[in-house]
Design a protein around this motif. Structure first.
Motif: not given
Ligand code: PTT
Ligand code: SF4
Length: 608
Positions: A4, A28, A33
């Protein structure tokens, strides 16, 4: 952190300010996501009770850790908001170069709040963003506007945009990309329109953050090969989702006459076999080697990309027996930026209301000219179109109890193309999907038809939760296309391995299931927060399937049993850790690190 970027872009259209928001690694790991991230951002950024079409709503465009990377069918992006159709959580998933470019532009997501006074579009390029005027684009359909944007910025961009339906805030307007990819069934396009945002344009050229590129390359190579070696590969690339028309008719689940029946004597006039004869081109999403976008020439000789849902809802559901004509309405829907499923459902509802004398206008089943006119009038909210632009739940409320029984929706979202008179598991899938009646979270119907189709067994409920966690949890959050697994049997084991290679964190299926359980409970908390007086009736499919049996086909006389449905629903709640009203238990929220929702929910419902 790898996998990410660790930050999102926030654009506020009222103040015309942009800022970066850094997110910590825990966020995350907990939400992955895509859908998971979008759900958390909406919980945090949308004030409770917000009118979805007001500037206070937030519009999220989110990639997952696997989106837009060189691995099978990864070119997908999530679009999400509080839905103007359901007042609950709403999202959609579309294949677009926007996913590729966002992955290289330095952000995991773009969140838009506020509203502009004049039409604008947002241009994002490598950690920079601008709000640009779009007066000249406003009013254009999605094909014209995309051409104009490409002319301005060149071909090497990703574009997500709305058409007239989004501009006019039709409650089921979608976001469109690449002339034939459309996502955000619960009116995500209407929210974009309410912000006077015509398009999000992204160009990215930075190296995506990948922990182990060599392992990613190796796994992807294997996975791509396994797809083309699948027994079903050739048939899939010939027919794609269109083969489902014949399958649905054979199994009495083809939506026919506003979901009154499950078979249609003219099904061959809209079938996958006919589509194959008319096919002129194949299209697909980025990084896909099993492209399923089947393009035919429509009634007026223009190209239209067909999928099962579009054709069933604009064909059998409204009795339009001509694939070229169906293709034309489908193309119009893409140009206008309106969801084909809700379009076919609202027109079917209006046809039935007209037949029963509940509205004055005469709208005959299968009347092509009227269907065409209505599609345009809905998009511009003209005449009767303005009524249909509200969706079947709102239409039915003004027409009395009889109409409510044949308004085919769950929580306000029109049902996608499977008739469930003889499919209790699929009815439960619609009842409990995260966004209202959509099949994306659990397509249990294929398993159900293959096994003990009339049973209301606990095994089916367990299977449903498993499917939701994989499809609605994992695929929607990764965010990649699920069809390599569903249609050509790509081994699911690839996904935790790919996720590990990309993030450098070791992922097991248990970790993914826990994240999925968290995402489902958070989305449920969002629904409860936005709906006063929440109870289990919110998870019921329409009365038609319980009260009005099929009259045609091998299962004539069949309907759902409400007592047995209720038992399945109770078992579903138990597996999710929710109480008898579908409200997450306090202990579930604590266990899933969702304690931040407790003070809000305590004020609204009795938390057990
Ligand atoms: C999806 C829903 C579907 S599901 C279809 S056909 W399908 C309809 N398509 C529409 C369309 O087209 N134009 C239009 N104006 N409205 C439309 N409404 C309907 O929207 C789509 C494919 C398909 S084709 C399916 S099953 C799979 N869906 C996936 C998903 O949901 N998640 C995921 N991770 N992978 C998926 N892969 C497949 O993608 P919504 P697309 Mg779609 C023209 O958006 O809101 O989720 O509703 O994205 O790029 O067009 O690919 O028989
Ligand atoms: Fe797109 Fe179809 Fe490929 Fe999935 S299988 S990525 S929907 S072209």
């Amino acid at each position: 952190m790898k996998g990410w970027w660790g930050k999102i872009l926030h654009v506020d259209l009222t103040s015309r300010k942009t800022r970066e928001i850094n997110l910590d690694a825990k966020m995350y790991v907990e939400y992955i996501g895509g859908r998971g991230l979008a759900a958390r951002l909406l919980w945090d950024m949308v004030p409770q009770g917000t009118d979805p079409l007001s500037p206070y709503n937030a519009l999220v465009f989110a990639n997952g850790p696997l989106s837009g990377l060189p691995l099978p069918s990864s070119g997908k992006i999530q679009v999400a908001c509080k839905s103007p159709l359901t007042n609950g959580y709403g999202d959609g998933n579309l294949g677009s170069m926007a996913s590729y470019h966002l992955k290289r532009a330095g952000y995991d997501a773009v969140v838009v709040t506020g509203a502009s006074k004049n039409p604008v579009y947002i241009y994002v390029e490598n950690n920079k963003a601008e709000i640009l005027p779009a007066e000249d684009l406003w009013g254009m359909n999605t094909y014209e506007a995309e051409d104009a944007i490409v002319k301005r910025h060149g071909k090497n961009i990703g574009v997500l945009l709305i058409g007239p339906a989004g501009e006019n805030m039709v409650r089921y307007a979608t976001i469109v990309s690449q002339k034939g990819r459309s996502g955000g069934r619960p009116g995500v396009g209407a929210v974009m329109g309410s912000k006077k945002l015509k398009a999000l344009v992204i160009k990215g050229s930075m190296e995506p953050p990948v922990a182990n590129p060599e392992e990613l390359r190796k796994l992807s190579e294997e996975a791509y090969k396994s797809i083309t070696q699948s027994d079903n590969y050739d048939y899939w690339v010939r027919q794609g989702t269109m083969s489902t028309i014949v399958w649905s008719n054979q199994n009495s689940v083809l939506p026919t006459m506003n979901f009154r029946e499950g078979v249609w004597e003219h099904y061959e006039t809209i079938s996958g076999d006919l589509m194959e004869k008319l096919k002129v081109e194949r299209r697909g999403c980025p990084y896909c080697n099993m492209q399923c976008g089947n393009v035919v020439n429509d009634e007026i000789g223009e190209k239209s990309e067909l999928d099962y849902e579009n054709v069933a809802m604009l064909g059998s559901n409204i009795l339009l027996p001509d694939l070229k004509r169906v293709a034309e309405i489908n193309k119009l829907a893409d140009m206008m930026g309106v969801d084909t499923i809700s379009l076919g459902s609202t027109i079917g509802f209006a046809m039935e209301a007209s037949e029963k004398g509940l509205i004055h206008e005469r709208i005959e089943w299968g009347d092509y000219r009227t269907i065409r006119e209505l599609t345009i009038d809905i998009s511009y909210r003209r005449g009767l179109g303005a009524f249909l632009a509200e969706g079947v739940m709102r239409m039915s409320r003004g027409l009395g109890k009889e109409a409510v029984e044949f308004a085919m929706h769950v929580k306000g979202l029109e049902i996608s193309a499977y008739n469930c008179h003889t499919a209790p598991g699929m009815a439960l899938a619609y009842g409990t999907s995260s966004i209202g009646a959509h099949h994306k979270d659990a397509w249990i119907i294929s398993y159900e038809v293959r096994t003990d189709r009339f049973s209301y067994s606990s095994e089916k409920v367990e299977r449903l939760v498993f499917l939701q966690n994989i499809r609605g949890g994992m695929f929607e959050s990764l965010t990649t296309c699920r069809l390599p697994w569903v249609e050509v049997g790509l081994n699911l084991e690839y996904y935790p391995k790919l996720l590990t290679a990309v993030t450098g964190i070791s992922w097991s299926f248990d970790d993914i299931h826990t994240a999925a359980q968290r995402i489902y409970s958070l989305i449920r908390a969002f629904w409860i927060r936005e709906h006063a007086g929440w109870d289990r009736m919110m998870d019921y499919p329409p009365a038609r399937w319980f009260k009005h049996p099929l009259t045609k086909g091998p299962f004539a006389g069949a309907k759902l049993d409400i007592v047995k449905y209720d038992e399945m629903l109770s078992q579903y709640y138990k597996l999710r850790g929710w109480d008898e009203n579908g409200i997450p238990l306090r202990s579930t929220l604590e266990k899933l690190n969702l304690s931040f929702t407790i003070p809000v929910l305590e004020n609204l419902v009795e938390l057990k």
